[in-house]
Design a protein around this motif. Structure first.
Motif, short mmCIF file in Angstrom:
data_model
loop_
_atom_site.label_atom_id
_atom_site.label_comp_id
_atom_site.label_asym_id
_atom_site.label_seq_id
_atom_site.Cartn_x
_atom_site.Cartn_y
_atom_site.Cartn_z
N ARG A 254 86.75 91.12 56.33
CA ARG A 254 87.44 91.63 55.14
C ARG A 254 88.89 92.01 55.44
O ARG A 254 89.69 92.14 54.51
CB ARG A 254 86.68 92.83 54.56
CG ARG A 254 85.34 92.43 54.00
CD ARG A 254 84.62 93.56 53.30
NE ARG A 254 85.23 93.88 52.03
CZ ARG A 254 84.64 94.65 51.11
NH1 ARG A 254 83.43 95.14 51.33
NH2 ARG A 254 85.25 94.92 49.98
N PHE A 255 89.23 92.16 56.70
CA PHE A 255 90.65 92.36 57.04
C PHE A 255 91.45 91.13 56.67
O PHE A 255 92.57 91.23 56.15
CB PHE A 255 90.79 92.66 58.53
CG PHE A 255 92.22 92.85 58.97
CD1 PHE A 255 92.88 94.05 58.77
CD2 PHE A 255 92.91 91.81 59.58
CE1 PHE A 255 94.20 94.22 59.16
CE2 PHE A 255 94.23 91.98 59.99
CZ PHE A 255 94.87 93.19 59.78
N PHE A 256 90.86 89.97 56.90
CA PHE A 256 91.58 88.72 56.65
C PHE A 256 91.39 88.19 55.23
O PHE A 256 92.05 87.23 54.83
CB PHE A 256 91.13 87.66 57.66
CG PHE A 256 91.45 88.02 59.08
CD1 PHE A 256 92.76 87.96 59.55
CD2 PHE A 256 90.46 88.46 59.95
CE1 PHE A 256 93.07 88.31 60.86
CE2 PHE A 256 90.76 88.81 61.26
CZ PHE A 256 92.07 88.74 61.71
N ARG B 133 88.61 84.90 49.65
CA ARG B 133 87.69 86.04 49.61
C ARG B 133 86.23 85.60 49.63
O ARG B 133 85.33 86.41 49.87
CB ARG B 133 87.95 86.89 48.37
CG ARG B 133 89.33 87.55 48.37
CD ARG B 133 89.49 88.52 47.24
NE ARG B 133 88.77 89.77 47.50
CZ ARG B 133 88.56 90.70 46.57
NH1 ARG B 133 88.98 90.51 45.33
NH2 ARG B 133 87.93 91.81 46.88
N ALA B 134 85.99 84.32 49.40
CA ALA B 134 84.62 83.82 49.51
C ALA B 134 84.07 84.02 50.91
O ALA B 134 82.84 84.08 51.11
CB ALA B 134 84.58 82.34 49.15
N ALA B 135 84.95 84.16 51.90
CA ALA B 135 84.51 84.40 53.28
C ALA B 135 83.80 85.74 53.42
O ALA B 135 83.12 85.98 54.43
CB ALA B 135 85.70 84.33 54.23
N ASN B 136 83.93 86.63 52.45
CA ASN B 136 83.21 87.91 52.49
C ASN B 136 81.69 87.69 52.51
O ASN B 136 80.93 88.57 52.91
CB ASN B 136 83.57 88.78 51.29
CG ASN B 136 84.93 89.43 51.45
OD1 ASN B 136 85.56 89.32 52.50
ND2 ASN B 136 85.39 90.11 50.42
N PHE B 137 81.27 86.51 52.06
CA PHE B 137 79.84 86.19 52.05
C PHE B 137 79.38 85.62 53.39
O PHE B 137 78.35 84.95 53.45
CB PHE B 137 79.53 85.19 50.94
CG PHE B 137 79.78 85.74 49.56
CD1 PHE B 137 78.87 86.56 48.94
CD2 PHE B 137 80.95 85.43 48.90
CE1 PHE B 137 79.10 87.06 47.68
CE2 PHE B 137 81.19 85.92 47.62
CZ PHE B 137 80.27 86.75 47.01
#
Length: 455
Positions: free
Chosen positions: A18-20, A29-33
């Motif tokens: 979530r830092f990135f 922000r899909a990488a939050n998953f």
């Protein structure tokens, strides 16, 4: 070594992603998953292993019973249950248990020092991010929510991780005095506690104090353990005094005064939110056994779909739910029993204490008393086992052994989860449950290997 790298990389991704995506947004922000692919990758790789899961790590029977109960609950509440929230409900509560079992299978015995070093490094990274990025923002705005380290918009997750690292450092100070982190323990304790007080001064103040107490009790009366307990307690008092005097806008003085006048106020107000479940049971006695249906009342699964239209910066899950066309998700039970409580009175300037959201409340409402007992029973059993493992590892420890500190951190992690499940839907937050269950899998395997070597 592949298993070790998979687990260490998974923990690092969960802590840093979530830092990135939010603090310094350079990836979508899909990488939050990322927890979802982590779960499937660990599960697939673990299933290829041949080593068996021991009794203390196997929860197949209670998990099967919980899934069966959820299926029955869905069938009895078919008019209000939708597939998306129901599946997310199951994933939120059960995936961490699967990750713990996978960690046990994948971890190569004898590499616990690498896990310890990585957790300490991540803790230092959090302090650096807070000092370099969050603190200037906080001084400018006065908003403690911006103090979140690498956890984006969620300061509570930062607090959880720092408390876990603090427990690890206390163990390192006690049993690994030659490590650099042991020599830097005092400033690290002070830095961690100062960040915690800056980040969340209301709901987790008591939790932080209890964690300090638990660390002291678990370390017991052994040499440097006494010193470690005193150092942590002193750091707590000094950091709290410093923040109270230098950041009056955080209202620590009024919060402490309230606790002194009525130590049970916050707990009693929090328990009062369970009246929503009592009202549900009174109106529908069948819900006592089968609940209102997974993802229909106040769970994180319900919130994700019900708040899909929210414009909150932290609502990344809702934005993707909305993109899939799942908007305006509502249920009759949440409308009747939960939503009226979301606008409850503030206590100490916050609605956290009067909020209807809690893992325990959502379990009782959505899958009834049996489902609640199954999930909470597993967490209580694991917490008890982790405490016993910590006491045994520390009683048998030799100087320089990295395992006792990791087992201590594991025990504190589960004690924290049990407390935080009372405060919000934290048992469904994989960013904190996954690392804790992974830690449990690792230390269980390390201790089991030592038991086998001793026989």
């Amino acid at each position: 070594m592949t298993g070790r790298n998979l687990l260490l990389g998974s923990i690092a991704l969960l802590v840093l992603v979530r830092f990135f995506t939010e603090v310094v947004p350079v990836i979508p922000r899909a990488a939050n998953f990322v927890d979802v692919p982590i779960f499937f990758v660990l599960a697939i790789v673990a299933m290829a292993q041949t080593n068996a899961i021991p009794r203390g790590m196997s929860f197949s029977l209670p998990v099967l019973l919980f899934v069966s109960l959820c299926v029955l609950s869905v069938s009895l509440n078919i008019a209000r249950v939708e597939p998306g929230p129901a599946l997310l409900f199951l994933y939120g509560f059960l995936a961490p248990i699967g990750v713990g079992a996978a960690a046990y299978r994948l971890w190569p015995v004898g590499h616990v020092l690498s896990l310890s070093r990585m957790l300490v490094t991540l803790g230092v990274v959090e302090l650096v991010v807070v000092g370099a990025i969050d603190l200037p923002r906080f001084i400018a705005s006065g908003n403690p929510d911006v103090v979140s380290g690498t956890f984006g918009t969620n300061a509570y997750q930062l607090v959880f991780f720092l408390l876990l690292v603090m427990a690890l450092l206390a163990g390192i100070f006690t049993f690994e005095k030659h490590r650099l982190s042991a020599r830097l323990a005092l400033p690290l304790f002070a830095g961690i506690l100062t960040v915690i007080f800056l980040a969340q001064y209301r709901a987790l103040l008591v939790t932080t104090a209890l964690t300090v107490l638990f660390i002291g009790l678990l370390l017991g009366v052994r040499g440097r353990g006494i010193v470690a307990g005193i150092v942590v307690a002193a750091s707590f008092a000094i950091s709290l005094t410093y923040v109270e005097q230098n950041f009056p806008r955080l209202r620590f003085a009024s919060t402490l005064t309230t606790l002194q006048q009525d130590p049970t106020l916050y707990a009693s107000k929090r328990l009062k939110t369970a009246e929503a479940v009592i009202n549900l049971y009174t109106d529908d006695p069948l819900a006592i056994v089968f609940g209102s249906g997974p993802g229909t009342f106040s769970s994180r699964a319900w919130q994700t779909f019900a708040n899909a239209d929210s414009t909150s910066q932290s609502n990344v899950q809702g934005s993707y739910v909305k993109a899939l066309g799942s908007t305006n998700y509502r249920t009759d039970v949440s409308d009747r029993y939960v939503l009226p409580l979301t606008q409850g009175p503030t206590i100490g300037g916050s609605r956290a204490v009067t909020s209807p959201f809690s893992s325990y409340v959502s379990l009782l409402a959505e899958v009834g008393l049996p489902g609640f007992l199954l999930i909470v029973g597993m967490y209580v059993a694991v917490t008890t086992r982790a405490i016993r493992m910590a006491m045994r590892a520390m009683s048998d420890a030799v100087t320089g052994d990295p395992l006792p500190a990791c087992v201590l951190a594991c025990a504190i992690g589960f004690l924290l989860l049990l407390q935080m499940g009372f405060l919000e839907n934290w048992l469904e937050v994989t960013r904190i449950t996954f690392p804790t269950w992974m830690l449990f899998g690792v230390v269980s395997k390390e201790l089991r290997a030592r038991d086998g070597a001793a026989t």
